[in-house]
Scaffold this active site. Sequence first.
Site, PDB file in Angstrom:
ATOM      1  N   GLY A  22     -32.624  11.661  64.841  1.00  0.00           N
ATOM      2  CA  GLY A  22     -32.504  10.422  65.612  1.00  0.00           C
ATOM      3  C   GLY A  22     -32.807   9.190  64.778  1.00  0.00           C
ATOM      4  N   GLU A  78     -10.703   8.508  34.884  1.00  0.00           N
ATOM      5  CA  GLU A  78     -10.253   7.173  34.466  1.00  0.00           C
ATOM      6  C   GLU A  78      -9.988   6.334  35.709  1.00  0.00           C
ATOM      7  OE1 GLU A  78      -6.846   7.651  31.984  1.00  0.00           O
ATOM      8  OE2 GLU A  78      -7.964   8.749  30.438  1.00  0.00           O
ATOM      9  N   PRO A  79      -9.941   5.015  35.555  1.00  0.00           N
ATOM     10  CA  PRO A  79      -9.699   4.166  36.725  1.00  0.00           C
ATOM     11  C   PRO A  79      -8.417   4.540  37.476  1.00  0.00           C
ATOM     12  CG  PRO A  79     -10.413   2.836  34.866  1.00  0.00           C
ATOM     13  CD  PRO A  79     -10.212   4.226  34.341  1.00  0.00           C
ATOM     14  N   GLY A  80      -7.416   5.106  36.786  1.00  0.00           N
ATOM     15  CA  GLY A  80      -6.143   5.354  37.443  1.00  0.00           C
ATOM     16  C   GLY A  80      -5.811   6.801  37.740  1.00  0.00           C
ATOM     17  N   GLY A 132      -8.299   9.389  38.813  1.00  0.00           N
ATOM     18  CA  GLY A 132      -9.168  10.031  39.792  1.00  0.00           C
ATOM     19  C   GLY A 132      -9.519  11.458  39.442  1.00  0.00           C
ATOM     20  N   ARG A 154     -19.091  24.465  38.274  1.00  0.00           N
ATOM     21  CA  ARG A 154     -18.898  24.178  39.701  1.00  0.00           C
ATOM     22  C   ARG A 154     -19.913  24.890  40.591  1.00  0.00           C
ATOM     23  NH1 ARG A 154     -12.299  23.822  39.187  1.00  0.00           N
ATOM     24  NH2 ARG A 154     -12.268  21.565  38.906  1.00  0.00           N
ATOM     25  N   GLU A 168     -16.507  16.904  39.460  1.00  0.00           N
ATOM     26  CA  GLU A 168     -16.040  18.208  38.961  1.00  0.00           C
ATOM     27  C   GLU A 168     -14.994  18.829  39.889  1.00  0.00           C
ATOM     28  OE1 GLU A 168     -18.712  20.767  36.994  1.00  0.00           O
ATOM     29  OE2 GLU A 168     -20.198  19.203  36.683  1.00  0.00           O
ATOM     30  N   GLY A 169     -14.164  17.965  40.478  1.00  0.00           N
ATOM     31  CA  GLY A 169     -13.080  18.418  41.349  1.00  0.00           C
ATOM     32  C   GLY A 169     -13.451  18.248  42.810  1.00  0.00           C
ATOM     33  N   THR A 170     -12.752  17.368  43.507  1.00  0.00           N
ATOM     34  CA  THR A 170     -13.077  17.115  44.914  1.00  0.00           C
ATOM     35  C   THR A 170     -12.823  18.362  45.765  1.00  0.00           C
ATOM     36  OG1 THR A 170     -10.834  16.416  45.426  1.00  0.00           O
ATOM     37  CG2 THR A 170     -12.370  14.707  44.670  1.00  0.00           C
TER      38      THR A 170
END
Length: 392
Positions: free
Chosen positions: A345, A121-123, A125, A246, A369-371
Site C-alpha cells: 500500500g 548504440e543510440p540507434g 538498441g 544471462r 543482455e537481451g530484452t
Amino acid sequence: MIDFSLTPNDRKVLDELRREALVCRSYARHYDENEHEFPPDELPEAKDFAPLMSLFAGRSAEDTGLGTMSMLVAAAQSWGDYSVRMRRGKGGLGNAALRAAGTPEQQQQWGELTLAMAITEPGCGSDPSRVQMTAVLDEQANEWVLNGEKIFVTTGCRADGVVVWATLDRSAGRAGIKSFLVEKGAPGFVVAHKEKKLGIRADDTAAYVFQDCRIPRGNLLGGNEEIPKQSSGGFRGVMKTFNMTRPGVAAIGLGIAEAALDFTRDALRAAGVAIEYGPGIAAQSAAAQRFLELEALYEAAMLTVLRATWLSDNGKPNNLEASICKAKAGAAVREITQGCIELVGPMAASREHLLEKWFRDVRITDIYEGTGQIQRLIIARDILGYGRNELK
C-alpha cells in the site's frame, strides 16, 4: 539426477552472504540518492567479514556445483543491494567474452584487467546485428581504426578496458561484426559521461565515444579477420557469452525480488494478515493468496535459472535454457515487485523503505543482455525451428 537441495556447506556460504548483504543494504539509499558517487571497492565493515572465496574452503563433491552456486551467490548479494558490495570483485562482462572467444595470448595479456562490454548504440538498441560502429584496417600502420558511439556500458567508468563490437563491412550483416579489445587511454577513446538512470542509479554505466581510435591489429578478439559469405562468422561464437551471463542477470533480479517478498511478508504480518501454506484459496485472505502467488512465481523463475546453470556446469548446451530463464525471471521480478507494492500500500512508495527502489532496480534485469522480447524470439525460433529471417 538434478538435485538443487542445499548442503550444510552451501548454507554456510549463503548465510554469511546474507549477513554481509544487510550491511550493504544500509548504504543502498545513500548511493541511490547520490548518483554521482561510486560505492567504495570495500566497505569499512569488511574487516569483520571473511573474503568470499575463503567461504568455499572445505567443499566436497556432495556440495552444489560452483556454477550453480554462483547464481545463488549473485542472488544473495543483490538481496542486499544491486550495486553496493562488501568487497567489489574484479572483472566485467568483457572478461566473459574474453574467456569465451579470446586467443590464449589475448587471455594471458588481458585476463587480469577488468573489461566492460560495449554493444548498445543510440540507434540499434537490443539488436546487436545492427551495430553501426565501424572498424577499418590500416594495413600500412597494422592498426584498426574505430569510429562510433556506445551507450549504457556496464562497468564503463571503472573498467580498465572494453570489448567493443564494430562492423568490418555493414553489407555483410552479422558476419561482418567483430569484437575488439580496447584499453583505456587509447587515442580517440573517450568516456563521455556516466549515464543517469531510472534504477540501479549507483551502478557504473557509461557512454563511450570512439573517434579515429587506433588499436593494434592483434586486438581483434579471437584474431579471425575473415568475413564468411555463408555463415554469421564469429558472431554466433561471441553471442555464446550471453549463455554464461544471462542466468546471472536473472539471478540478480530474483535476489532483489526476494528482498521485496521478505519485506512484504513482514509488512503483512505486522498488519495482521496471516499467511498459511496448505489451505486452499477459500481459506486465505485475498492479500495472503496474492502473496503466495508471487512467491510461487519467484520459485518457478529461480528453478529455470538453476537448470540453465546446471546444464552449463555439466558441459551441456544451454542456449535455449539461458534465454528461458532470462525471459521468465525478467517478467517475474517486474510482477513480483509491483505486486509487493500493491500489497503493502501507500507505505511502499515512501523513500524511508527500499521497496520502491527495488521496484526501479529490477527493471533493468528484463532489459540488458537481451530484452524479454528478444529472449522470446530466440526461444520461439529454437522450439519451432525457424531462422532469424523467418521469425522476426
